[in-house]
Motif scaffolding. Sequence first.
Motif, PDB file in Angstrom:
ATOM      1  N   GLU A 154      48.327  -3.392  67.923  1.00 27.55           N
ATOM      2  CA  GLU A 154      49.709  -3.577  68.380  1.00 27.55           C
ATOM      3  C   GLU A 154      50.349  -4.785  67.704  1.00 27.55           C
ATOM      4  O   GLU A 154      51.486  -4.713  67.214  1.00 27.55           O
ATOM      5  CB  GLU A 154      49.727  -3.773  69.898  1.00 27.55           C
ATOM      6  CG  GLU A 154      51.106  -4.078  70.466  1.00 27.55           C
ATOM      7  CD  GLU A 154      51.067  -4.532  71.905  1.00 27.55           C
ATOM      8  OE1 GLU A 154      52.082  -5.079  72.379  1.00 27.55           O
ATOM      9  OE2 GLU A 154      50.021  -4.365  72.559  1.00 27.55           O
ATOM     10  N   LEU A 155      49.613  -5.896  67.663  1.00 31.20           N
ATOM     11  CA  LEU A 155      50.168  -7.113  67.070  1.00 31.20           C
ATOM     12  C   LEU A 155      50.378  -6.954  65.569  1.00 31.20           C
ATOM     13  O   LEU A 155      51.362  -7.460  65.013  1.00 31.20           O
ATOM     14  CB  LEU A 155      49.238  -8.295  67.351  1.00 31.20           C
ATOM     15  CG  LEU A 155      49.171  -8.733  68.822  1.00 31.20           C
ATOM     16  CD1 LEU A 155      48.121  -9.824  69.006  1.00 31.20           C
ATOM     17  CD2 LEU A 155      50.528  -9.213  69.313  1.00 31.20           C
ATOM     18  N   VAL A 156      49.455  -6.273  64.910  1.00 31.48           N
ATOM     19  CA  VAL A 156      49.613  -6.032  63.470  1.00 31.48           C
ATOM     20  C   VAL A 156      50.862  -5.189  63.224  1.00 31.48           C
ATOM     21  O   VAL A 156      51.655  -5.472  62.312  1.00 31.48           O
ATOM     22  CB  VAL A 156      48.365  -5.334  62.897  1.00 31.48           C
ATOM     23  CG1 VAL A 156      48.638  -4.823  61.486  1.00 31.48           C
ATOM     24  CG2 VAL A 156      47.180  -6.300  62.880  1.00 31.48           C
ATOM     25  N   ALA A 157      51.041  -4.141  64.048  1.00 30.60           N
ATOM     26  CA  ALA A 157      52.223  -3.286  63.907  1.00 30.60           C
ATOM     27  C   ALA A 157      53.501  -4.090  64.152  1.00 30.60           C
ATOM     28  O   ALA A 157      54.485  -3.965  63.409  1.00 30.60           O
ATOM     29  CB  ALA A 157      52.138  -2.102  64.866  1.00 30.60           C
ATOM     30  N   ARG A 158      53.485  -4.917  65.201  1.00 26.36           N
ATOM     31  CA  ARG A 158      54.657  -5.745  65.491  1.00 26.36           C
ATOM     32  C   ARG A 158      54.921  -6.726  64.355  1.00 26.36           C
ATOM     33  O   ARG A 158      56.079  -6.997  64.001  1.00 26.36           O
ATOM     34  CB  ARG A 158      54.451  -6.485  66.807  1.00 26.36           C
ATOM     35  CG  ARG A 158      54.551  -5.587  68.038  1.00 26.36           C
ATOM     36  CD  ARG A 158      54.089  -6.297  69.297  1.00 26.36           C
ATOM     37  NE  ARG A 158      54.866  -7.493  69.555  1.00 26.36           N
ATOM     38  CZ  ARG A 158      54.598  -8.340  70.550  1.00 26.36           C
ATOM     39  NH1 ARG A 158      53.573  -8.106  71.363  1.00 26.36           N
ATOM     40  NH2 ARG A 158      55.331  -9.421  70.731  1.00 26.36           N
ATOM     41  N   GLY A 159      53.838  -7.253  63.772  1.00 22.59           N
ATOM     42  CA  GLY A 159      54.003  -8.161  62.644  1.00 22.59           C
ATOM     43  C   GLY A 159      54.652  -7.481  61.459  1.00 22.59           C
ATOM     44  O   GLY A 159      55.509  -8.061  60.783  1.00 22.59           O
ATOM     45  N   LYS A 160      54.249  -6.223  61.195  1.00 18.04           N
ATOM     46  CA  LYS A 160      54.840  -5.484  60.085  1.00 18.04           C
ATOM     47  C   LYS A 160      56.322  -5.217  60.335  1.00 18.04           C
ATOM     48  O   LYS A 160      57.141  -5.304  59.417  1.00 18.04           O
ATOM     49  CB  LYS A 160      54.092  -4.175  59.886  1.00 18.04           C
ATOM     50  CG  LYS A 160      52.687  -4.347  59.322  1.00 18.04           C
ATOM     51  CD  LYS A 160      52.012  -3.005  59.133  1.00 18.04           C
ATOM     52  CE  LYS A 160      50.621  -3.178  58.542  1.00 18.04           C
ATOM     53  NZ  LYS A 160      49.924  -1.868  58.395  1.00 18.04           N
ATOM     54  N   VAL A 161      56.655  -4.881  61.589  1.00 13.64           N
ATOM     55  CA  VAL A 161      58.065  -4.641  61.929  1.00 13.64           C
ATOM     56  C   VAL A 161      58.878  -5.914  61.741  1.00 13.64           C
ATOM     57  O   VAL A 161      59.975  -5.900  61.173  1.00 13.64           O
ATOM     58  CB  VAL A 161      58.182  -4.128  63.379  1.00 13.64           C
ATOM     59  CG1 VAL A 161      59.644  -4.100  63.820  1.00 13.64           C
ATOM     60  CG2 VAL A 161      57.577  -2.737  63.498  1.00 13.64           C
ATOM     61  N   ALA A 162      58.319  -7.040  62.236  1.00 15.05           N
ATOM     62  CA  ALA A 162      59.022  -8.309  62.097  1.00 15.05           C
ATOM     63  C   ALA A 162      59.204  -8.670  60.620  1.00 15.05           C
ATOM     64  O   ALA A 162      60.258  -9.164  60.207  1.00 15.05           O
ATOM     65  CB  ALA A 162      58.252  -9.414  62.819  1.00 15.05           C
ATOM     66  N   GLU A 163      58.176  -8.408  59.818  1.00 13.49           N
ATOM     67  CA  GLU A 163      58.257  -8.686  58.387  1.00 13.49           C
ATOM     68  C   GLU A 163      59.336  -7.829  57.727  1.00 13.49           C
ATOM     69  O   GLU A 163      60.115  -8.309  56.896  1.00 13.49           O
ATOM     70  CB  GLU A 163      56.900  -8.412  57.742  1.00 13.49           C
ATOM     71  CG  GLU A 163      56.839  -8.737  56.257  1.00 13.49           C
ATOM     72  CD  GLU A 163      55.467  -8.453  55.665  1.00 13.49           C
ATOM     73  OE1 GLU A 163      55.341  -8.523  54.427  1.00 13.49           O
ATOM     74  OE2 GLU A 163      54.533  -8.147  56.436  1.00 13.49           O
ATOM     75  N   ALA A 164      59.375  -6.537  58.113  1.00 10.38           N
ATOM     76  CA  ALA A 164      60.391  -5.644  57.546  1.00 10.38           C
ATOM     77  C   ALA A 164      61.797  -6.095  57.953  1.00 10.38           C
ATOM     78  O   ALA A 164      62.720  -6.088  57.131  1.00 10.38           O
ATOM     79  CB  ALA A 164      60.140  -4.208  58.010  1.00 10.38           C
ATOM     80  N   ARG A 165      61.940  -6.488  59.222  1.00 13.32           N
ATOM     81  CA  ARG A 165      63.260  -6.965  59.670  1.00 13.32           C
ATOM     82  C   ARG A 165      63.672  -8.223  58.911  1.00 13.32           C
ATOM     83  O   ARG A 165      64.842  -8.419  58.575  1.00 13.32           O
ATOM     84  CB  ARG A 165      63.214  -7.231  61.165  1.00 13.32           C
ATOM     85  CG  ARG A 165      63.090  -5.980  62.021  1.00 13.32           C
ATOM     86  CD  ARG A 165      62.970  -6.304  63.494  1.00 13.32           C
ATOM     87  NE  ARG A 165      64.144  -6.989  63.991  1.00 13.32           N
ATOM     88  CZ  ARG A 165      64.251  -7.467  65.237  1.00 13.32           C
ATOM     89  NH1 ARG A 165      63.245  -7.325  66.081  1.00 13.32           N
ATOM     90  NH2 ARG A 165      65.349  -8.073  65.618  1.00 13.32           N
ATOM     91  N   GLY A 166      62.681  -9.080  58.642  1.00 14.27           N
ATOM     92  CA  GLY A 166      62.985 -10.281  57.882  1.00 14.27           C
ATOM     93  C   GLY A 166      63.487  -9.953  56.481  1.00 14.27           C
ATOM     94  O   GLY A 166      64.425 -10.586  55.984  1.00 14.27           O
TER      95      GLY A 166
END
Length: 237
Positions: A154-166
């Motif tokens: 879950e955290l890895v997925a959230r990290g990828k989403v946050a990275e994409a949003r960035g």
Amino acid sequence: MAAQSIMGRISQLIRANINEAIDSAEDPRLMLDQMVRDYTASISEAENAVATTIGNLRLLESDSAEAAKSAAEWQVKAQAASAKADQMRAKSPTEADKFDNLARIAIGKQIAYENDVKSFGPMIAEQTQVTEQLKQGVAQMRSKLEELRGKRDELVARGKVAEARGRVQDAVRSVDVLDPTSEIARFEEKIRREEARVKGREELQASTLDAQFEQLTADARDDEIESRLAAMKSGSR
């Protein structure tokens, strides 16, 4: 107490590994993967402890069963010797006493083994309790491992989403800096002028064509007038 001691050492190891991973982590995904590996290794250690405890329990149970078997065998021997003594009593008291002594020795062996069985009882009970506690502890650790893996994913997925949003936000800021709308407006104005020029040419071409048709009509009308006039003149003659 033994189970709590073993699980306590394993828990301390887990906390130490996790704290070290958190303190030294630069990549959260790598940290989470390391936590899963450490927890898996801790579970393996706990499983080894459980296996050792179960092995010790099975040894105690085997020793107890062997003692019970020996007690039963010596009981049979005592009964056989006692019966033999009873048979020999009338014929040879000396021989009868000999077999009674053998019976006594056998009974003594039987009692010793029965005492062994009794002494094994509390140890087996305690070891059984420890084993069950360790099994439950390992089961809880496995459940926590699955929870940790799920949280990691879950955290890895959230990290990828946050990275994409960035990345999207960076792109938006770049667009704001470049402000391409001014270039678009300039191109739009150029196209509007070209459209107006083409429209003017179309109107010019249309007006020229109308003028030509009007001239043809006027010429035709003049020809008809001249023709009628000629006809009038020739008729009056």
